[in-house]
Each structure stands twice: as C-alpha cells, then as structure tokens.
Design an enzyme around this catalytic site. Structure first.
Site, PDB file in Angstrom:
ATOM      1  N   GLU A 239      53.869  14.293 -60.403  1.00 44.83           N
ATOM      2  CA  GLU A 239      53.028  13.220 -59.994  1.00 44.83           C
ATOM      3  C   GLU A 239      53.309  11.907 -60.688  1.00 44.83           C
ATOM      4  O   GLU A 239      52.475  11.858 -61.849  1.00 44.83           O
ATOM      5  CB  GLU A 239      51.722  13.492 -59.451  1.00 44.83           C
ATOM      6  N   CYS A 273      48.151   4.508 -60.712  1.00 46.64           N
ATOM      7  CA  CYS A 273      49.684   4.889 -60.507  1.00 46.64           C
ATOM      8  C   CYS A 273      49.937   4.160 -59.049  1.00 46.64           C
ATOM      9  O   CYS A 273      51.312   3.757 -58.863  1.00 46.64           O
ATOM     10  CB  CYS A 273      49.817   6.318 -60.297  1.00 46.64           C
TER      11      CYS A 273
HETATM   12  P1  NAD Z   1      51.714  10.900 -70.162  1.00 47.93           P
HETATM   13  O1  NAD Z   1      53.163  11.283 -69.582  1.00 47.93           O
HETATM   14  O2  NAD Z   1      51.954  10.260 -71.395  1.00 47.93           O
HETATM   15  O3  NAD Z   1      50.757  12.060 -70.315  1.00 47.93           O
HETATM   16  C1  NAD Z   1      50.548  12.963 -69.199  1.00 47.93           C
HETATM   17  C2  NAD Z   1      49.838  14.396 -69.819  1.00 47.93           C
HETATM   18  O4  NAD Z   1      51.083  15.025 -70.398  1.00 47.93           O
HETATM   19  C3  NAD Z   1      48.873  14.232 -70.957  1.00 47.93           C
HETATM   20  O5  NAD Z   1      47.954  15.463 -70.781  1.00 47.93           O
HETATM   21  C4  NAD Z   1      50.070  14.613 -72.314  1.00 47.93           C
HETATM   22  O6  NAD Z   1      49.222  15.174 -73.356  1.00 47.93           O
HETATM   23  C5  NAD Z   1      50.948  15.539 -71.780  1.00 47.93           C
HETATM   24  N1  NAD Z   1      52.145  15.636 -72.345  1.00 47.93           N
HETATM   25  C6  NAD Z   1      52.744  14.363 -72.907  1.00 47.93           C
HETATM   26  N2  NAD Z   1      54.005  14.962 -73.459  1.00 47.93           N
HETATM   27  C7  NAD Z   1      54.275  16.270 -73.156  1.00 47.93           C
HETATM   28  C8  NAD Z   1      55.219  17.194 -73.224  1.00 47.93           C
HETATM   29  N3  NAD Z   1      56.298  16.914 -74.017  1.00 47.93           N
HETATM   30  N4  NAD Z   1      54.981  18.305 -72.702  1.00 47.93           N
HETATM   31  C9  NAD Z   1      53.910  18.775 -72.018  1.00 47.93           C
HETATM   32  N5  NAD Z   1      52.952  17.850 -71.878  1.00 47.93           N
HETATM   33  C10 NAD Z   1      52.917  16.525 -72.389  1.00 47.93           C
HETATM   34  O7  NAD Z   1      51.020   9.908 -69.138  1.00 47.93           O
HETATM   35  P2  NAD Z   1      49.740   9.361 -69.309  1.00 47.93           P
HETATM   36  O8  NAD Z   1      49.917   8.105 -70.147  1.00 47.93           O
HETATM   37  O9  NAD Z   1      48.518  10.109 -69.544  1.00 47.93           O
HETATM   38  O10 NAD Z   1      49.343   8.936 -67.823  1.00 47.93           O
HETATM   39  C11 NAD Z   1      50.013   7.657 -67.292  1.00 47.93           C
HETATM   40  C12 NAD Z   1      51.080   7.842 -66.360  1.00 47.93           C
HETATM   41  O11 NAD Z   1      50.842   8.643 -65.422  1.00 47.93           O
HETATM   42  C13 NAD Z   1      51.671   6.352 -65.576  1.00 47.93           C
HETATM   43  O12 NAD Z   1      52.978   6.435 -65.600  1.00 47.93           O
HETATM   44  C14 NAD Z   1      51.056   6.827 -64.131  1.00 47.93           C
HETATM   45  O13 NAD Z   1      51.681   5.899 -63.255  1.00 47.93           O
HETATM   46  C15 NAD Z   1      51.007   8.067 -64.186  1.00 47.93           C
HETATM   47  N6  NAD Z   1      50.196   8.687 -63.060  1.00 47.93           N
HETATM   48  C16 NAD Z   1      50.767   9.101 -61.904  1.00 47.93           C
HETATM   49  C17 NAD Z   1      49.748   9.491 -60.945  1.00 47.93           C
HETATM   50  C18 NAD Z   1      50.203  10.056 -59.597  1.00 47.93           C
HETATM   51  O14 NAD Z   1      49.367  10.753 -58.787  1.00 47.93           O
HETATM   52  N7  NAD Z   1      51.639   9.902 -59.216  1.00 47.93           N
HETATM   53  C19 NAD Z   1      48.367   9.412 -61.161  1.00 47.93           C
HETATM   54  C20 NAD Z   1      48.090   8.935 -62.116  1.00 47.93           C
HETATM   55  C21 NAD Z   1      48.946   8.434 -63.172  1.00 47.93           C
END
Ligand code: NAD
Length: 515
Positions: A239, A273
């Site tokens: 997502e 998002c």
């Molecule tokens: P992010 O990708 O930076 O982090 C998300 C999660 O992934 C965190 O828990 C982080 O610690 C973990 N993570 C980071 N690198 C990783 C790796 N290499 N391996 C495993 N885990 C890892 O995202 P964010 O900044 O926390 O969230 C914002 C983003 O999320 C925006 O792009 C937003 O659009 C998206 N988002 C999407 C939805 C949806 O349902 N489509 C909902 C909310 C947010």
C-alpha cells in the site's frame, strides 16, 4: 519522531511542541529469529481455533479501545502532531469499524465454500477452503499509525495467522500503545508481537522469511521490500503513495467542492496517502472557485489545541520534500495564492497551508507525492483533458469527480486509472470497510479491507471430493479407442448449441470402455 541513541532507544519527540516525551527500547536485530520462533510456535494453537474463538479476542480488543478511546487519541496526537479530532475520526474510528466488520463477516468469508462443479466432472463436489498462511509481517507508516498497523493485523489474525508488527520508528509511542492493547486483550503468547525500530529492523524482519508481508509506506521502500520478498517468493501486499486528483466541473456544488478541497488537501497537514494533491477546475468557474478556496483556507486554524483544524507535520524530513517541490514551482513561475515561500517558513513543524497556481504538468509539485499541505490548482477546458491530467502521473490511489451530472460523473470515474474514485466527496471510500482498498500503478499491489482483506492472508485451497466408488475415470489409462469418443464428446458439449444426445452416447461409451 525519533533519534537513535547509543543505548538503542527511540526518543519520542512530540512534533507539535518540540518536547521529548518518552523513550522506547529498540528491538535488537539479533532477536529477529527469536520473534519468528515464537510466532511459529503460537501459530499452531491460534490457527486451530474456530474463527468465532479468534473474533472473541477481537471483541475484547475492541472493548478495551472503546474504554480507553480518549487516552489513545492523546497518544496519537502527541506522537504525530495531528489534532485530537483527526486522531479519533480518522485513526481510531476506522480501526474500530474494521474490527466490527471483521467480527461480523470473518466467519462467512473464511469458512469452507461450495462451488459449482461442471457437468464434465459428473459425480464430484468442489469446495474452497481458506488456510492461514503462517506468520504475517506487517510494516506500517507514521501518518495514521494506529489504523494502518492494526487493520492488517486484525485481518491476518482473524484468518488464523500469527502476526509480527514493525511500526514506524517515527511514531513509536503508538507502536508501544498497540503492543500494550493486544497484550492486555489477552491474545495468547507469541500470537501478536511488536518489534520497535527503524529501517534496519524492518529489513531484518523482511529477510527473516515471513509467510506474508503486508507493507504500507513509500514507493521507494515498497520496491526494496518487493525485491527482498521476490528472493524468497514471499507474497506481499504493498500500500504505497498517491498523488490524488480532484476534478471539479462547472455544474458542481461549488461551496461543497471548495470545502472538500480544503479538507481533502489539508487534513492531517496533507500527510494522507489519498489526500487531494492536485485540483483541476473547469475554466468557466476557475476564478470564482479560487477566490472561495482562498477564503476557506485562510479561515482554518492551525495549532494543537482541541479546537484546532490543522495540526503539525509529523516527520521533519517530510518538510524538506515539501520545500523542494514548492521552491522548484516558484522558481519556474508558479504563483502563491495562500501560504508563504519556504524561505519565510518558521522553524517549527507547522507548515503554511499553501494553494498554488500557474503550475506546469511536468513540475515535481504535480508529478511527485508531496505528503504535506500543498495544493496546486489547474484550470481545464474539456472532459478528456481533465481525465488526461488526472491519469498523468505514476500514481493511482484515489481520485474525486465533482459534477451534478450523474452520467458524466460515472463516465469520468470509469476512465480514471485509480484504486478508488469518489463522486462529490473526497477520500471517503476508505471509511467503508466493505469496499476494497489499494492502488494502481506505483500506488501499490493488492487490495485489503472488504472480503479481499481477509482472503489475502489465507491460501485459497481448492478441494474436490469424489465418493470413490468407480474403479476408474474416463480420462485415465488405457487410452485405446478413446480419442474419437472424446472428440465427439467435446464437440457436442462445447458447441454453441449443445447436442445432448451425442454427448450422452459418447459419455456412456467412454464409461464402458473403462471396464
Ligand atoms: P517509509 O516507506 O519510509 O516507511 C514505512 C515503514 O517501512 C516504516 O515502518 C519503516 O521503518 C519501514 N522501512 C523503511 N525502510 C525499510 C526497509 N528497507 N525494509 C523494511 N522496512 C523498512 O514510509 P513513511 O514515510 O513511514 O510513510 C509515508 C508513505 O506511506 C507515503 O508515501 C504515503 O503515501 C504512504 N502511505 C500509503 C498508504 C496506503 O494505504 N496506500 C497509507 C499511508 C501511507
């Protein structure tokens, strides 16, 4: 938000006030195998429970959340900087509603289902069974830290899986709160575990061979996770981000559309998002719309008290993304309608609510996710042009269409390459748990919520039953003499007008040839 210290603790800094309000221990990476061991141990007993027994635990969880709703809302607001009203309306309510929905529907959706068996397979019965996958790894982001962690968790649990959650390190207080809620609801040991930490911890869990990964976050991280998952052939749901368009035609209810644009773009400070990140307005009403929009946006109150409309940003790095997009647009001649240029921003985490015009389609502010309070407004002349604009990014999560003409609204909605479309409202599809949720293009892979959200966490197992009375089947050996009989059988069966007599004759002949 956090900073990692030598003692491996996550410092919880309340973004709205700048104060450090807690410290949370990070999960050491060397403990990852232990988490999986515990989860696998717990899986046996948990998956053997009846679905109604599992949903019994969800009931307890829900009641605990209802009892402590105010405390949970405060934790979310402290950790994210969002206003209390948004914590309760957009994070707690959807989680409770999802639990309710799952309690009501899990048994029916996940029970063994009978399906039709074709005539050619006469004498057999067919079923689908839903078998839990095993250990589900949920990795969640910071913008709706409760809902986006808990909804996949409870969906996976209802299906009989054990769950490991790695919540965002940016909002560790909510991660801790989730851990606490599950523990106090009495889930059996090892069924739900929460690991705290940043991307290194997330990466360690991703390569620990879970049976399913449910990831919500950025496109960049989603691609990294998908690569790792591919190595071990682990199925995933991703997502990811969005750049959602809002299309307003001249016959729309203007006052409603203006209010919706302001809310759709600036709720949660734009860190949604599926927030409205691009506004396309039919040229004949463009001037009038813009004036009303400016007035509406200028009336919003930013702050962190109980009556504020818009809270702070959550993650400092996100300010830089917003700044870079705005700087590029202004350098290329875009015009600020509300808000300030980044050099005039204050140091704190409250960003000005920014409406911007005279932007080009190839600017970052149009093409890339802002995840902040930026709203570019663009005029359009024709329906096809608005659709082309709306479809013109790599994203496709949600969209909205505004018109009183139902046929036009539906026509445009059908042409938008998007996981969801709302007509005369914004964002709201996510609030109906009966609808699927997910993205097209780079907004993600897969769906959750609805029936899909329960089924993805199970293997769909095909089962066919035969009474086992007959000695042989017509398609088994020996083949001698069978080819012409099969030829006539299939020709009569698959012809537009079925020839039942030929079908029966050849079928009987095949049965006889088996003796
Ligand atoms: P992010 O990708 O930076 O982090 C998300 C999660 O992934 C965190 O828990 C982080 O610690 C973990 N993570 C980071 N690198 C990783 C790796 N290499 N391996 C495993 N885990 C890892 O995202 P964010 O900044 O926390 O969230 C914002 C983003 O999320 C925006 O792009 C937003 O659009 C998206 N988002 C999407 C939805 C949806 O349902 N489509 C909902 C909310 C947010």
């Amino acid at each position: 938000m956090h900073s990692v210290e030598e003692v491996q603790k996550l410092s919880v800094l309340a973004p709205a006030t700048g104060e450090i309000i807690a410290e949370i221990e990070e999960t050491p990476v060397h403990e990852v195998p232990f988490f999986y061991q515990e989860a696998r141990k717990a899986f046996g007993a948990w998956s053997s429970l009846a679905i109604s027994e599992r949903t019994g635990y969800l009931r307890k969880l829900k009641q605990l959340m209802v009892d402590e709703m105010d405390e949970i809302a405060k934790i979310i607001s402290d950790d994210t900087g969002k206003v209390l009203t948004e914590s309760i309306v957009a994070d707690i309510m959807p989680t409770l509603d999802a639990i309710d929905h799952i309690i009501k529907h899990a048994e029916k959706v996940l029970s063994r289902q009978k399906v039709k068996t074709p005539l050619l397979l006469i004498g057999k019965k067919s079923f689908i069974e839903y078998m839990p996958r095993g250990v589900v790894l949920v990795i969640s982001p910071w913008n709706y830290p409760l809902q986006l962690a808990m909804v996949p968790m409870i969906s996976a649990l209802a299906g009989g899986n054990s769950v490991i959650l790695k919540p965002s390190e940016v909002t560790p207080l909510v991660g801790k709160c989730i851990e606490d809620l599950f523990r106090r609801s009495g889930f059996p040991e090892g069924t739900v575990q929460v690991a705290h930490g940043g991307k290194e911890v997330g990466a360690a869990f991703t390569s620990g061979k879970p049976d399913y990964i449910f990831f919500t976050g950025s496109v960049r991280t989603g691609k990294i996770i998908q690569q790792q998952a591919a190595k071990d052939l682990i199925p995933t749901t991703l997502e990811l981000g969005g750049k959602d368009p809002m299309i307003v035609f001249e016959d729309a209810n203007l006052d409603r559309a203006v209010k919706a644009a302001a809310w759709g773009a600036f709720t949660n400070s734009g860190q949604v998002c599926m927030s409205a990140e691009r506004l396309y307005v039919e040229r004949s009403i463009y001037g009038k719309f813009l004036e009303k929009l400016k007035k509406e946006v200028n009336s919003l109150q930013q702050g962190n008290d109980i009556n504020s409309d818009v809270g702070s940003m959550t993650f400092p790095a996100q300010k830089d993304v917003v700044r870079e997009q705005l700087d590029e647009a202004l350098e290329r001649g875009a015009k600020l309608e509300t808000g300030l240029k980044p050099s005039d921003w204050k140091e704190d985490m409250f960003l000005p609510l920014t409406v911007i015009t005279e932007v080009e389609q190839d600017m970052k502010i149009i093409q890339e996710e802002s995840f902040g309070p930026l709203l570019p407004v663009v005029p359009f002349d024709r329906e096809e042009e608005a659709i082309a604009y709306a479809n013109g990014t790599v994203y496709g999560l949600n969209a909205s269409v505004w018109t009183q003409d139902k046929a036009k609204a539906r026509r445009v909605a059908s042409k938008l390459v998007s996981g969801a479309v709302v007509i005369n409202d914004v964002l709201i599809t996510v609030a109906n748990h009966g609808l699927p949720f997910g993205g097209t293009k780079e907004s993600g892979i897969g769906r959750y919520h609805s029936e899909a959200g329960l089924k993805i966490f199970c293997h769909e197992k095909a089962i066919m039953e035969d009474m086992g009375f007959m000695k042989s089947e017509i398609q088994w050996y020996p083949y001698k003499g069978k080819y012409p009989l099969f030829l006539n059988l299939f020709k009569s069966y698959f012809a537009d007008k079925r020839d039942w007599l030929t079908f029966a004759k050849n079928y009987i002949a095949l049965l006889k040839s088996n003796k």
